[in-house]
Write a protein that holds these residues in place. Sequence first.
Motif: not given
Length: 541
Positions: A104-109, A134-137, A322-329, A338-344
């Motif tokens: 949800y956070d990826g799609a809204i962002y 901020a919530m994604m992080k 049209t939007f979705s939880n795509t992208g890489t952060y 510590f790090s974490n990579t998000l991939k939608g």
Amino acid sequence: MTRLPIPSAVLILACTFLAACGGETAIDKPVANNPAPQQPGTPGTTPAPAPTPTPVPATYYQTKTPYLPQQDASTYEAPPAGYAPVYTELVARHGSRGLSGFKYDGAIYDMLQKADADGALTALGQQLKADAFAMMKANALLGYGVSGISTPGYGNLTQAGIREHQQLAVRLLQRLPTLFDSPGRHIVVVNSGQDRAVDSSTYFTSSLVKTRPALAAAITLPPAPANYPQGAPAAQPAGTNRFLLYFHSLKAATDLVTVTNDPYYETYQSSLAYQAYGSNATVDAKLNAIMSAPAAVDVAQTVLAGLLKPDFIAKLGSPGYTFSNTGTYTFASQDSKFSNTLKGDGKTKIASPVDAVNVLYNLAPAMSAETGGVTLEKYIAAPQAEYLAYLQDAADFYQKGPGIKESNPVTYKMAKILRDDFFGEVDAISRGDQTNAAKLRFTHAEIVIPFASIMNLKNVFVPVPQAQTYSYANNLWRGDSVSPMAANMQWDVYSNGSRLLVKMLYNERETDFQAECDGAKVAPNSHFYDYTQLKRCYGYS
């Protein structure tokens, strides 16, 4: 506050929970922790009525509501004279958690980034964009540096969720201060095997031990069920029992049962039937109908008008909008260790104003401690939040709760194993087996909700005929009372040396068993039940 009209159809919402996730009427709204104290009922007599609960402001988080005990313990009915506690057992949902995944956070962002590029964000929309990031992080790093969290990231307990179980354990000891005085008795701890349930069990038992250090030796994790999946058995950690505490989602890869006389065969088959019910045509029709309801569109337009300019709202769903939880952060902890990579995965989509508001509604877990105070109430006003809460309740009611009367018992038959386990534990006490002083089970909303249904609790098991549709006007089922975060059912067992009595607490509120068992009460208005009669009332002999 003005209430919006509720339509007769329902909308299925995604399962990730919004925000920091009874008594004779087990469906009451949460009450304040400390209503005016009242003397407990005189032992062996009709207890004094509980004080009128003091309601807290409505949050409309439903099954994502942060946990509050539903009754002040000082108002609990005292046991009859000559009775002392000999056993207690509990099933509890995990505590408040972050988002289950980058959805949800990826799609809204994604949508807000495009709106920003188009110059279509209002001032409030700009703030939402910053808060969503901020919530994604916070979700990506959730649990890092927190003792007891092994794998940081999405789905972990928040600080609020940790406290919920720590405090629940403390209140159990306060309620039953003499139960654990006898040395050598076990406290059996079982979980679903899922991280947040495992962690909840750890925080709960650690709190028990911190309060009473001598209990450390009593904590016992039984072996997981062996020989599953049949044909290619795989070992599972001690304390895990998916059949008992994850029965809504049993899979061939981990839980296959092919032998018909296996004790878990019935549960496995009931789980498969429940999962197939997810595509029930009648439920689908009801859920789909709401998607085009004028009230849903009105709510969406009202919420989005505060965030986006009209031209952008009008474009939602058209090419390029049209939007979705795509992208890489990629997010790193403050100490860079510590790090974490998000991939939608692109599966959570926004293709209409209604989609956008539903995604926003599902965005905010109880993470104010982790986000520096970010909350999302300012983006959805109370009337619109109430409507969206109804939609969430309707989806949970049909998918996990009592559902369609003609389809019963598909949504709760699988919970029979848990009901059997509760009665089986008290049976052991009735036989004189004092090995265990307590059994503590940690699980999920998908387990608590059908368990409440199979227990046939008042205002909780209220299925609707297929010809009707669940609404707030015709049904008292509410997710914030049935299964808030850390929802729990506890049975306290008392003995006078020859007779057992049982009292149920549901979210720490004294709660009646099914109405058919009223004859098992020791007094007409009591919450104590003769165990032999109670057992017979539920079909156990």
